[in-house]
Design a protein around this motif. Structure first.
Motif, PDB file in Angstrom:
ATOM      1  N   LEU A  23       0.827  -1.197   0.000  1.00 25.55           N
ATOM      2  CA  LEU A  23       0.000   0.000   0.000  1.00 25.55           C
ATOM      3  C   LEU A  23       0.870   1.259   0.000  1.00 25.55           C
ATOM      4  O   LEU A  23       0.576   2.236  -0.698  1.00 25.55           O
ATOM      5  N   LEU A  24       1.937   1.221   0.754  1.00 24.09           N
ATOM      6  CA  LEU A  24       2.836   2.365   0.823  1.00 24.09           C
ATOM      7  C   LEU A  24       3.550   2.577  -0.516  1.00 24.09           C
ATOM      8  O   LEU A  24       3.787   3.722  -0.927  1.00 24.09           O
ATOM      9  N   ALA A  25       3.880   1.490  -1.201  1.00 24.70           N
ATOM     10  CA  ALA A  25       4.534   1.597  -2.510  1.00 24.70           C
ATOM     11  C   ALA A  25       3.614   2.272  -3.520  1.00 24.70           C
ATOM     12  O   ALA A  25       4.077   3.036  -4.381  1.00 24.70           O
ATOM     13  N   GLU A  26       2.323   2.016  -3.439  1.00 26.84           N
ATOM     14  CA  GLU A  26       1.375   2.677  -4.338  1.00 26.84           C
ATOM     15  C   GLU A  26       1.330   4.175  -4.063  1.00 26.84           C
ATOM     16  O   GLU A  26       1.284   4.986  -4.990  1.00 26.84           O
ATOM     17  N   ARG A  27       1.358   4.547  -2.795  1.00 31.50           N
ATOM     18  CA  ARG A  27       1.405   5.966  -2.454  1.00 31.50           C
ATOM     19  C   ARG A  27       2.680   6.616  -2.968  1.00 31.50           C
ATOM     20  O   ARG A  27       2.674   7.723  -3.501  1.00 31.50           O
ATOM     21  N   ALA A  28       3.799   5.922  -2.812  1.00 34.49           N
ATOM     22  CA  ALA A  28       5.083   6.452  -3.279  1.00 34.49           C
ATOM     23  C   ALA A  28       5.066   6.616  -4.793  1.00 34.49           C
ATOM     24  O   ALA A  28       5.583   7.610  -5.328  1.00 34.49           O
ATOM     25  N   ARG A  29       4.464   5.660  -5.503  1.00 34.09           N
ATOM     26  CA  ARG A  29       4.383   5.743  -6.965  1.00 34.09           C
ATOM     27  C   ARG A  29       3.548   6.945  -7.390  1.00 34.09           C
ATOM     28  O   ARG A  29       3.925   7.694  -8.297  1.00 34.09           O
ATOM     29  N   GLN A  30       2.409   7.136  -6.734  1.00 31.92           N
ATOM     30  CA  GLN A  30       1.547   8.259  -7.063  1.00 31.92           C
ATOM     31  C   GLN A  30       2.246   9.592  -6.824  1.00 31.92           C
ATOM     32  O   GLN A  30       2.131  10.524  -7.629  1.00 31.92           O
ATOM     33  N   LEU A  31       2.988   9.669  -5.731  1.00 31.95           N
ATOM     34  CA  LEU A  31       3.699  10.908  -5.416  1.00 31.95           C
ATOM     35  C   LEU A  31       4.776  11.197  -6.445  1.00 31.95           C
ATOM     36  O   LEU A  31       4.920  12.335  -6.908  1.00 31.95           O
ATOM     37  N   ALA A  32       5.542  10.178  -6.831  1.00 32.47           N
ATOM     38  CA  ALA A  32       6.603  10.368  -7.826  1.00 32.47           C
ATOM     39  C   ALA A  32       6.022  10.731  -9.197  1.00 32.47           C
ATOM     40  O   ALA A  32       6.576  11.570  -9.914  1.00 32.47           O
ATOM     41  N   GLU A  33       4.929  10.117  -9.561  1.00 32.63           N
ATOM     42  CA  GLU A  33       4.306  10.407 -10.852  1.00 32.63           C
ATOM     43  C   GLU A  33       3.689  11.807 -10.879  1.00 32.63           C
ATOM     44  O   GLU A  33       3.656  12.455 -11.925  1.00 32.63           O
ATOM     45  N   ALA A  34       3.217  12.270  -9.742  1.00 31.96           N
ATOM     46  CA  ALA A  34       2.628  13.606  -9.664  1.00 31.96           C
ATOM     47  C   ALA A  34       3.683  14.703  -9.714  1.00 31.96           C
ATOM     48  O   ALA A  34       3.373  15.855 -10.038  1.00 31.96           O
ATOM     49  N   HIS A  35       4.930  14.344  -9.420  1.00 31.82           N
ATOM     50  CA  HIS A  35       6.029  15.320  -9.404  1.00 31.82           C
ATOM     51  C   HIS A  35       7.223  14.737 -10.152  1.00 31.82           C
ATOM     52  O   HIS A  35       8.232  14.371  -9.534  1.00 31.82           O
ATOM     53  N   PRO A  36       7.134  14.612 -11.458  1.00 34.79           N
ATOM     54  CA  PRO A  36       8.218  13.992 -12.242  1.00 34.79           C
ATOM     55  C   PRO A  36       9.520  14.780 -12.146  1.00 34.79           C
ATOM     56  O   PRO A  36       9.522  16.000 -11.956  1.00 34.79           O
ATOM     57  N   GLY A  37      10.609  14.041 -12.268  1.00 31.31           N
ATOM     58  CA  GLY A  37      11.916  14.681 -12.243  1.00 31.31           C
ATOM     59  C   GLY A  37      12.466  14.937 -10.863  1.00 31.31           C
ATOM     60  O   GLY A  37      13.505  15.596 -10.720  1.00 31.31           O
ATOM     61  N   ARG A  38      11.815  14.391  -9.827  1.00 28.00           N
ATOM     62  CA  ARG A  38      12.293  14.576  -8.448  1.00 28.00           C
ATOM     63  C   ARG A  38      13.035  13.321  -8.007  1.00 28.00           C
ATOM     64  O   ARG A  38      12.436  12.280  -7.723  1.00 28.00           O
ATOM     65  N   ALA A  39      14.351  13.424  -7.948  1.00 30.93           N
ATOM     66  CA  ALA A  39      15.186  12.258  -7.636  1.00 30.93           C
ATOM     67  C   ALA A  39      14.879  11.679  -6.267  1.00 30.93           C
ATOM     68  O   ALA A  39      14.876  10.464  -6.081  1.00 30.93           O
TER      69      ALA A  39
END
Length: 213
Positions: free
Chosen positions: A53-69
């Motif tokens: 569940l946490l990995a899905e949240r992390a994926r959504q956050l990264a996809e919402a803010h592309p280019g953030r290492a």
């Protein structure tokens, strides 16, 4: 519904529900804190599902803010932790996914998010299975872990991972030095739970290293 069931339901919802307010930095801090709780305070039996569940949240956050290492690096950490908790054939796929996320983070940030991506990727290289099931490469692991150490020579995480790598490589005497440095590392602001958990892991490995040298 019992109080325990209600508490578990609310905790699960909190893990899967994406944050809707606050800056990306606030959301990342919350993700990190939730990872610490799952990693160090959640019973092993329920850990894999909560990491999923946490990995899905992390994926959504990264996809919402592309280019953030830093977001990719933390998604890699969550997925890697999920793989550890999951085990079995599915873990092999998750490890490859974590590897790709760390590599993407490194392409965006040559410092590896202050060494965190180097630590995470290096650990994958010495912990995974050899080819054809995995991609184990101890020389590559050493290179990555030493880059993390160069960026943060007194840090808890780089010294812990390098110490673990040395012990796993049969170099117990050298491992002692790095694990002692990990134990002596200064506390990290905002990572109280993780610091306690990691120091306990370092203490366990230090005892093994001292007995084996």
């Amino acid at each position: 519904m019992t109080k325990f069931s209600l508490a578990l339901l609310l905790a699960t919802f909190a893990l899967v529900a994406p944050a809707r307010a606050g800056s990306v930095e606030d959301e990342l801090v919350q993700l990190q804190r939730d990872w610490e709780v799952v990693r160090y305070q959640t019973p092993a039996a329920g850990r894999a599902r909560r990491f999923e569940l946490l990995a899905e949240r992390a994926r959504q956050l990264a996809e919402a803010h592309p280019g953030r290492a830093e977001l990719l690096s933390w998604e890699g950490r969550v997925v890697s932790s999920w793989a550890d908790a999951q085990g079995g054939l599915r873990a092999l796929l998750l490890v490859r996914r974590a590897k790709a996320l760390y590599e993407d983070a490194l392409r965006l940030d040559a410092r590896g998010v202050d060494g965190a991506a180097y630590d995470g990727l290096g650990a994958l290289y010495y912990r995974t299975l050899p080819w054809p099931l995995g991609f184990a490469d101890r020389e590559r692991a050493r290179e990555l872990l030493e880059k993390a150490l160069a960026l943060d020579p007194a840090g808890l995480e780089p010294n812990y991972f390098y110490g673990e790598f040395l012990l796993d490589s049969g170099r117990a005497a050298q491992a002692v030095d790095y694990l002692e440095r990990a134990m002596a590392a200064a506390p990290r602001h905002g990572h109280y739970v993780a610091d306690i958990g990691r120091r306990e892991e370092a203490r366990t490995l230090l005892e093994k290293a001292r007995a084996a040298r």
